[in-house]
Design a protein around this motif. Structure first.
Motif, PDB file in Angstrom:
ATOM      1  N   PRO A 124       0.815  -1.232   0.000  1.00 20.35           N
ATOM      2  CA  PRO A 124       0.000   0.000   0.000  1.00 20.35           C
ATOM      3  C   PRO A 124       0.841   1.271   0.000  1.00 20.35           C
ATOM      4  O   PRO A 124       0.452   2.278  -0.590  1.00 20.35           O
ATOM      5  CB  PRO A 124      -0.819  -0.122   1.292  1.00 20.35           C
ATOM      6  N   ARG A 125       2.005   1.226   0.652  1.00 21.99           N
ATOM      7  CA  ARG A 125       2.876   2.399   0.671  1.00 21.99           C
ATOM      8  C   ARG A 125       3.605   2.592  -0.648  1.00 21.99           C
ATOM      9  O   ARG A 125       4.096   3.677  -0.935  1.00 21.99           O
ATOM     10  CB  ARG A 125       3.884   2.269   1.818  1.00 21.99           C
ATOM     11  N   LEU A 253      12.346   8.656  -6.494  1.00 21.91           N
ATOM     12  CA  LEU A 253      11.074   8.309  -7.134  1.00 21.91           C
ATOM     13  C   LEU A 253       9.971   8.118  -6.096  1.00 21.91           C
ATOM     14  O   LEU A 253       8.851   8.619  -6.256  1.00 21.91           O
ATOM     15  CB  LEU A 253      11.252   7.038  -7.959  1.00 21.91           C
ATOM     16  N   VAL A 254      10.288   7.403  -5.024  1.00 18.75           N
ATOM     17  CA  VAL A 254       9.301   7.165  -3.963  1.00 18.75           C
ATOM     18  C   VAL A 254       8.882   8.484  -3.309  1.00 18.75           C
ATOM     19  O   VAL A 254       7.700   8.696  -2.998  1.00 18.75           O
ATOM     20  CB  VAL A 254       9.870   6.188  -2.913  1.00 18.75           C
ATOM     21  N   SER A 255       9.833   9.383  -3.107  1.00 16.63           N
ATOM     22  CA  SER A 255       9.518  10.681  -2.486  1.00 16.63           C
ATOM     23  C   SER A 255       8.599  11.520  -3.375  1.00 16.63           C
ATOM     24  O   SER A 255       7.637  12.133  -2.895  1.00 16.63           O
ATOM     25  CB  SER A 255      10.811  11.458  -2.194  1.00 16.63           C
ATOM     26  N   VAL A 256       8.899  11.539  -4.679  1.00 14.22           N
ATOM     27  CA  VAL A 256       8.030  12.271  -5.607  1.00 14.22           C
ATOM     28  C   VAL A 256       6.632  11.660  -5.608  1.00 14.22           C
ATOM     29  O   VAL A 256       5.616  12.377  -5.610  1.00 14.22           O
ATOM     30  CB  VAL A 256       8.626  12.264  -7.030  1.00 14.22           C
ATOM     31  N   ASN A 257       6.559  10.333  -5.588  1.00 13.48           N
ATOM     32  CA  ASN A 257       5.265   9.645  -5.558  1.00 13.48           C
ATOM     33  C   ASN A 257       4.468  10.023  -4.311  1.00 13.48           C
ATOM     34  O   ASN A 257       3.271  10.298  -4.380  1.00 13.48           O
ATOM     35  CB  ASN A 257       5.491   8.139  -5.612  1.00 13.48           C
ATOM     36  N   GLY A 261       2.358  12.680  -6.043  1.00  6.42           N
ATOM     37  CA  GLY A 261       1.389  11.785  -6.659  1.00  6.42           C
ATOM     38  C   GLY A 261       2.014  10.840  -7.673  1.00  6.42           C
ATOM     39  O   GLY A 261       3.113  11.056  -8.176  1.00  6.42           O
ATOM     40  N   THR A 262       1.264   9.780  -7.995  1.00  5.72           N
ATOM     41  CA  THR A 262       1.758   8.743  -8.896  1.00  5.72           C
ATOM     42  C   THR A 262       1.979   9.269 -10.310  1.00  5.72           C
ATOM     43  O   THR A 262       2.940   8.884 -10.986  1.00  5.72           O
ATOM     44  CB  THR A 262       0.772   7.561  -8.935  1.00  5.72           C
ATOM     45  N   ALA A 263       1.096  10.147 -10.791  1.00  2.45           N
ATOM     46  CA  ALA A 263       1.255  10.697 -12.138  1.00  2.45           C
ATOM     47  C   ALA A 263       2.551  11.498 -12.244  1.00  2.45           C
ATOM     48  O   ALA A 263       3.310  11.349 -13.210  1.00  2.45           O
ATOM     49  CB  ALA A 263       0.057  11.570 -12.505  1.00  2.45           C
ATOM     50  N   ASP A 264       2.836  12.348 -11.250  1.00  2.00           N
ATOM     51  CA  ASP A 264       4.081  13.110 -11.261  1.00  2.00           C
ATOM     52  C   ASP A 264       5.290  12.189 -11.127  1.00  2.00           C
ATOM     53  O   ASP A 264       6.353  12.462 -11.709  1.00  2.00           O
ATOM     54  CB  ASP A 264       4.095  14.141 -10.132  1.00  2.00           C
TER      55      ASP A 264
END
Length: 441
Positions: A124-125, A253-257, A261-264
């Motif tokens: 989930p994370r 990548l995880v930090s941006v997500n 958000g996932t799209a960004d």
């Protein structure tokens, strides 16, 4: 004088390239692998958009990073120790090859088991509320297969089979994934089928790679054997270094997500993947020189180490400098090919390219440090930058999204490059970029 130099320059450049044909062949294979990876990313982006691309990137990047956590610096230890057979002119023992493959599988399976046990907490994370069948098992299997691919490629590089190593590590998996995807009906294609195709493709590549590695080994008495204990304890100082070197891409990548958000995250991943063409392909070039530098170390030839370092730097700048300039200049149209939503990442791409060129053009200094047995120093540098990433990536992602993370990573790449250069100069007495011998401090 200047005119004569300009006239002679193309001939010298051609001569430099011609003298390093094996390195260039490996470079071409790795470059083809990068292109295949781009094609796969392009298909996902065009078929499903930024969000699906973000999910695929988060899962596959997590598998790559966790495979590094599992096997750590074992691949560098393999290159360093197995290259002794080349220096001695004797074949590598089949027992050594099988031993390191088993050791890798055990370590990767242990970590995969942890992932499965903690799946309700991890998944989930990682991908939020998106439902993908068997996602925990997919991630665990990818960790195993990615770890084996990493080690098989190292075995092949240590035996100067550079092109085969690059094919195993980078080229064959995206090609096989794309081929498998087109066996699915268009209506049945979704992010789950893409991940399953990646698992099947990785399995085929690992099988082929094991066959290649064993065919190059020997069971004869004179074959050079390396104990698994030597490899394991030789890899320990490089474990943290390997993790730290691969943490930036994954955690960024995880930090941006998490913050944007996932799209960004999908947009950031495309920019990161384009910029990474430089260091990824450069690794194949540097890998050919790393094995030769290790052989020079075993032969106690410091002048040869310096010459090889200089050649690696010149080749890297000659090849990757123009590529970096082209990506920087045409960032918007390059990203537009993936879809109009991706153009917003142009500034991020430009910053990432600057940082990537520092690694690609001057990365030989860090490789020399490992080969001369200074893995602990390399580890300390990477632990320091890891701490900065862990603290800084969430802060920069929260304030400036992918662009903030890109600036942070580029700055750290420049800092590490300078530290590695100064360390090689002090410890080995030569300039890693020019090859000039200097007096040890």
């Amino acid at each position: 004088m200047t005119r004569a130099l300009l006239v002679a320059l193309p001939g010298r450049a051609f001569g430099l390239l011609n003298r390093n044909r094996s390195a260039l062949a490996a470079l071409i294979v790795r470059g083809a692998g990068v292109v295949a990876g781009f094609v796969l990313t392009f298909l996902i982006a065009r078929w499903f958009g930024p969000e699906a691309n973000g999910i695929y990137a988060l899962v596959t990047q997590s598998a790559i990073f966790l495979s590094v956590v599992a096997v750590g610096g074992l691949d560098l230890a393999v290159v360093r120790e197995f290259s002794r057979s080349v220096a001695l002119g004797r074949p590598l023992a089949r027992q050594a090859v099988l031993g390191v493959l088993i050791q890798t599988a055990v370590l990767a399976l242990l970590l995969g088991g942890v992932v499965l046990a903690l799946e309700p907490l991890i998944i989930p994370r990682l991908i939020g509320s998106h439902a993908i069948a068997y996602i925990g098992l997919i991630l665990a299997v990818l960790i195993l297969l990615r770890g084996l691919m990493r080690i098989i490629a190292a075995i092949l590089r240590s035996q100067s089979r550079f092109s085969a190593g690059q094919a195993i590590e980078l080229f064959l998996m995206p090609v096989a994934t794309i081929a498998l995807l087109f066996t699915w009906d268009a209506a049945d294609r979704h992010i789950g089928t893409i991940l399953l195709a990646s698992v099947f493709a990785a399995g085929l590549v690992v099988t082929f790679g094991i066959i290649l590695a064993l065919r190059g080994a020997s069971s004869e008495a004179q074959a050079v054997n390396v104990s698994q204990k030597v490899l394991f304890f030789g890899a320990l100082p490089m474990w943290g270094m390997a993790i730290a070197q691969n943490l930036a891409d994954w955690f960024g990548l995880v930090s941006v997500n998490f913050w944007a958000g996932t799209a960004d995250a999908g947009i950031y991943r495309v920019g990161s993947q384009i910029a990474s063409v430089l260091p990824i392909v450069a690794l194949s070039l540097l890998g050919t020189f790393t094995a030769r530098i290790a052989a020079a170390i075993h032969a106690e030839q410091r002048d040869e180490m310096a010459r090889l370092s200089r050649t690696a730097t010149l080749l890297s700048l000659l090849i990757f400098g123009p590529i970096a300039v082209a990506i920087f200049a045409f960032a918007e149209p390059i990203l537009a090919a993936f879809g109009p939503d991706f153009v917003s990442g142009a500034a991020t791409l430009r910053v990432l390219v600057i940082g990537a060129l520092l690694v690609a053009g001057f990365g030989i200094a860090g490789q020399v440090l490992v080969m001369i047995g200074q893995a602990r120093l390399n580890l300390m540098v990477n632990l320091g930058t890891t701490l900065v990433i862990l603290i800084g990536a969430p802060l920069t992602a929260a304030s400036a999204g992918g662009l903030g993370v890109a600036v942070l990573i580029a700055a750290l790449n420049g800092t590490k490059t300078l530290i590695y250069f100064l360390a090689v100069r002090k410890l080995e007495g030569f300039n890693a970029f020019t090859g000039r011998l200097v007096q040890r401090d």
